[in-house]
Enzyme design. Structure first.
Site, short mmCIF file in Angstrom:
data_model
loop_
_atom_site.label_atom_id
_atom_site.label_comp_id
_atom_site.label_asym_id
_atom_site.label_seq_id
_atom_site.Cartn_x
_atom_site.Cartn_y
_atom_site.Cartn_z
N HIS A 1 0.85 -1.18 0.00
CA HIS A 1 0.00 0.00 0.00
C HIS A 1 0.89 1.24 0.00
O HIS A 1 1.86 1.32 0.75
CB HIS A 1 -0.90 0.02 1.23
CG HIS A 1 -1.98 -1.01 1.17
ND1 HIS A 1 -2.52 -1.43 -0.02
CD2 HIS A 1 -2.61 -1.70 2.14
CE1 HIS A 1 -3.45 -2.32 0.24
NE2 HIS A 1 -3.53 -2.52 1.54
N LYS B 1 -13.61 4.50 7.11
CA LYS B 1 -14.05 5.52 6.14
C LYS B 1 -15.55 5.43 5.92
O LYS B 1 -16.22 6.44 5.65
CB LYS B 1 -13.30 5.34 4.81
CG LYS B 1 -13.59 6.44 3.79
CD LYS B 1 -12.63 6.37 2.63
CE LYS B 1 -12.98 5.28 1.66
NZ LYS B 1 -14.17 5.59 0.85
#
Length: 853
Positions: free
Chosen positions: A123, A517
């Site tokens: 990532h 999120k």
């Protein structure tokens, strides 16, 4: 030192400008300088000078981070006391388990089942170029030499000269990437951690545990510490939303990993062999060793004659030298001499070990040779298991094509080719090299079945790979439905077969990033806790040995923070001696860049795994959860409502891109993976990493705390919340992480960023929630200031904040120009200078806060 280099490189004027800004931001913190004065100072510089100043502060943070690392290493050395083991060490855990009355049987059971499975991911959260990281390591080596040299000696003078030379080179090294990383670049970057620290540190950790269990006997008996660390990797295997990870990349990634570990094992084996000069008259070989050497002479007479001439009458050394040669042949694909697999290599090592022990040379048998055995057991011939990840929708689309008899699309062909590559990897490197297949956004058991069905299209039955298909639950709704999905999995024939083969072991992955999120940090924390509890209960009812795989990011907004503390706050029964977790981006370099810190990290996690699996810790967590759970639900509901109200505001995504450097982050070329899963510009398709990274840059750090203040206020009983903070580890962890995020938030600087969006009602909503959260977190924790109970961290944050402010002011200059009314009239050259200033400041803020995404 940096000041000397700046003056030499850019002249006294550059150093003077850097000092002006440094004094100004410190003065602003002390209340003697107005923010507008700093804005005028920064705005008066030519863009070229602004970029130089941004680079200077970025390099400063690299050096400050390094100095903190060295201070931490010195502190670790000073606290290393065998009689009084440091807190959160394996020795401390062993002592605690014994003192709790569990006895040796309880300790042995815990040690036998203990697993720590870190998985490196690519990532894009490492803002530094590899060239910068390498330069920092060279500075580190010279700093160590300087500290080690006697003050006033010629060695100290030379170390100081070399240190200045390396700092000068760090200053002259570009902080920004000019080309985008490809997945194999990411593989090689991560493998530097294996080469430089992990390969040598892991056996040291095992030795530490063995000595804690039996300090008198370690090194003179078979080890009581079993190898409990197993590394995994998604780098080159994670293709979810990354079109650049292909089956060819996966194949090459495993080949590169194998090359590295075989070189490491060969070097270790050769080193042990060359030191093992035990003469046969004093240390005679046993029957098995004689037979092994005779067999080798028959199969490889020339090589064995050469080894015998070099090491006459040293049979133990001879077999180890042969093993080193066979490792080299394995790496070079010499089929005549190569090992078929790691078990054959281990068989040779144990043959030597057993013979030495039988001859009375127990220190030789269980000393450095045991370290080599541990390395082979831990890393195999593949180094780290390469795990595959793909989105459930990709599988569904591929199956729809294949079932309809259509000609497979390019994407479907790639899915099938990936399964064929898994088969190839297993044939060459063994099943454990690549057998886990993670399905993103798993919604039903059909998503798991799809992978097995695709394997039937890819290969005939006799060539299909062994697959452990792992569901990944990411959103709030998916976490709620997870036990139902697992129940459906038990009805699948391929899953039943694997359960029978593995002793009913099953793995489930929980996504921290997208859930946070999706519903906000508070509600996500509670939902993940609930999911762990429900899944653990489901596993007990169905006789499953469940491993929960925690997809935690490096940042607090993505489930990050100290892994050891998080472990002790897990739902009761959810650890059970096993902890698997992702380690991402900048976290890899931070945790494994230095041997002492890498060893401490592994020991801290090992300590937490043992302690979290004890009855006492689980009962404490269970009792607290029962007592405070209803209030936690109240907090989560109110927090989620205010969070969803914020992100659900009309055109919120547009506003977010205006107040942050979100759209420019892609130009940093942090990794091979795009920041969005598709070309859409909404929040739903935005990955969690750039979401958190962009908020970090604005100094708001919203994903780490937003909604918590409203949630705490909904309970209306501060004394009850204070008791929950003292007694419930999960709740304490939630507030401690939020407190850290708040400490790295700067309200004044944040207000300037938020104003860029031209929507004062959203600015007010964010800042009002910040004010409320800060007040209530301090009230509930009983602290008068943020991080009051963490003196070292508090001091580090306080020292860094003014310098981060300097970079934020430089970034704001760029953002205001690029977002302002006159942006369209900028010359191409000014546009480029501003974008470069923006990216340099982004890099520096990431280094200063030690967080990206």
């Amino acid at each position: 030192m940096l000041g000397t280099i700046l003056a030499e490189s850019g002249g006294a004027d550059l150093l003077a400008d850097v000092e002006k800004l440094r004094h100004a931001v410190i003065g602003a913190r002390e209340g003697t300088v107005e923010g507008e004065e700093i804005t005028r100072l920064v705005g008066a510089w030519p863009l070229e000078r602004a970029k130089q100043v941004a680079r200077a502060f970025t390099v400063y943070f690299h050096l400050a981070n390094l100095a903190e690392e060295h201070q931490r290493m010195r502190a670790l050395r000073e606290r290393d006391d065998a009689e009084n083991p440091p807190s959160e060490s394996l020795a401390a855990a062993v002592r605690a388990v014994r003192e709790e009355g569990g006895g040796e049987e309880s300790l042995e059971n815990l040690l036998e089942g203990m697993e720590f499975h870190p998985v490196f991911t690519a990532h894009p959260t490492e803002a530094r170029r590899r060239a910068v990281s390498t330069s920092i390591l060279r500075v580190s080596a010279q700093l160590e030499a300087w500290h080690a040299a006697h003050e006033g000696s010629s060695a100290a003078a030379e170390a100081h000269r070399r240190l200045l030379e390396e700092v000068d080179l760090l200053w002259r090294t570009s902080q920004l990437r000019y080309t985008k990383l490809d997945p194999l670049d990411e593989v090689r970057t991560a493998l530097a951690a294996f080469d430089e620290t992990i390969f040598s540190v892991v056996p040291q950790v095992y030795r530490s545990l063995d000595a804690a269990v039996d300090p008198e006997g370690t090194g003179t008996r078979p080890p009581r510490a079993l190898p409990f660390v197993r590394y995994g990797s998604w780098i080159g295997g994670d293709r979810d939303g990354n079109p650049f990870v292909t089956h060819e990349v996966t194949r090459e990634a495993m080949t590169i990993q194998s090359e590295h570990v075989l070189r490491g094992l060969e070097a270790s084996c050769d080193r042990v062999a060359r030191t093992l000069t035990a003469y046969s008259n004093l240390t005679p070989a046993d029957k098995d060793l004689h037979e092994a050497i005779s067999t080798a002479k028959a199969g490889h007479p020339g090589l064995m004659a050469e080894i015998g001439n070099r090491s006459p009458n040293e049979p133990h050394r001879q077999l180890l030298l042969l093993a080193a040669a066979r490792l080299r042949a394995t790496r070079e694909r010499d089929a005549d001499l190569a090992y078929p697999g790691v078990e054959s290599f281990l068989e040779d090592l144990r043959t030597v070990q057993n013979s030495l022990a039988e001859a009375g040379a127990v220190r030789q048998a269980y000393g450095q040779l045991q370290h080599l055995v541990w390395q082979a057991e831990t890393f195999g011939f593949h180094l780290a298991e390469l795990e595959i990840r793909q989105h459930s929708e990709v599988h569904a689309a591929a199956l729809a094509e294949l079932r309809a008899g259509k000609r497979p699309s390019e994407r479907t062909e790639e899915v099938l080719a990936t399964i064929r590559v898994i088969s190839w990897i297993q044939e060459r490197f063994g099943v454990d090299a690549c057998r886990r297949y993670i399905v993103s956004f798993t919604r039903s058991a059909e998503d798991i079945s799809a992978v097995h069905e695709l394997a039937s299209y890819a290969l005939p039955e006799e060539r299909r790979p062994v697959l452990d298909v792992i569901p990944l639950f990411e959103t709030g709704a998916d976490l709620e439905a997870s036990p139902h999905v697992l129940a459906g999995m038990l009805d699948l024939a391929p899953v039943q077969r694997r359960l029978d083969e593995t002793g009913r072991r099953l793995e489930v992955m929980l996504g921290y990033s997208d859930s946070a999120k999706d519903v906000g940090p508070v509600s996500a924390t509670l939902r993940l806790y609930d999911a762990q509890a429900r899944l653990s209960e489901w596993a007990r009812e169905n006789g499953i040995r469940l491993t929960l795989f925690h997809g935690r990011g490096g940042s607090l907004g993505r489930g990050g923070g100290p892994a050891s503390r998080a472990l002790l706050a897990q739902a009761p029964g959810s650890v059970d001696g096993r902890f698997k977790v992702t380690e991402q981006g900048e976290v890899i370099f931070a945790r494994y860049g230095q041997e002492a810190i890498a060893r401490r990290h592994i020991e801290q996690v090992g300590h937490a795994v043992l302690m979290a699996s004890t009855d006492r810790v689980q009962e404490r967590e269970r009792a607290a959860a029962e007592g405070f759970r209803a209030h936690a639900d109240t907090i989560a509901a109110a927090a989620q409502e205010t969070y969803l109200d914020l992100i659900g505001t009309e055109d919120f995504a547009v506003w977010f891109s205006q107040v942050s450097p979100l759209e420019e982050l892609g130009e940093l070329r942090l990794g091979s993976r795009p920041s969005r899963r598709s070309a859409a510009k909404g929040l739903d398709d935005l990955r969690a990493i750039p979401w958190v990274f962009a908020w970090t840059q604005t100094r708001v750090n919203l994903p780490g705390w937003f909604g918590l203040g409203t949630g705490l206020a909904a309970v209306q009983d501060v004394s009850l919340l204070q008791r929950a903070y003292r007694e419930w580890p999960m709740f304490a962890s939630l507030l401690d992480n939020a407190e850290m995020s708040l400490a790295k938030t700067d309200r004044t600087v944040a207000e300037r960023y938020l104003a860029l969006g031209g929507r004062p009602e959203l600015t007010r909503k964010v800042l009002d929630e910040y004010d409320l959260t800060r007040v209530l977190v301090l009230r509930v924790t009983g602290h008068e200031r943020l991080l009051e109970n963490r003196a070292v961290l508090s001091r580090a944050v306080d020292l860094r904040n003014p310098y981060v402010d300097a970079l934020s002011h430089l970034q704001l200059r760029a953002l205001e120009a690029l977002r302002g009314e006159e942006a369209d009239s900028l010359s191409e050259q000014d546009q480029q200078h501003l974008e470069r200033l923006l990216l340099l400041s982004v890099n520096g803020v990431a280094a200063g806060l030690q967080n990206t995404g």
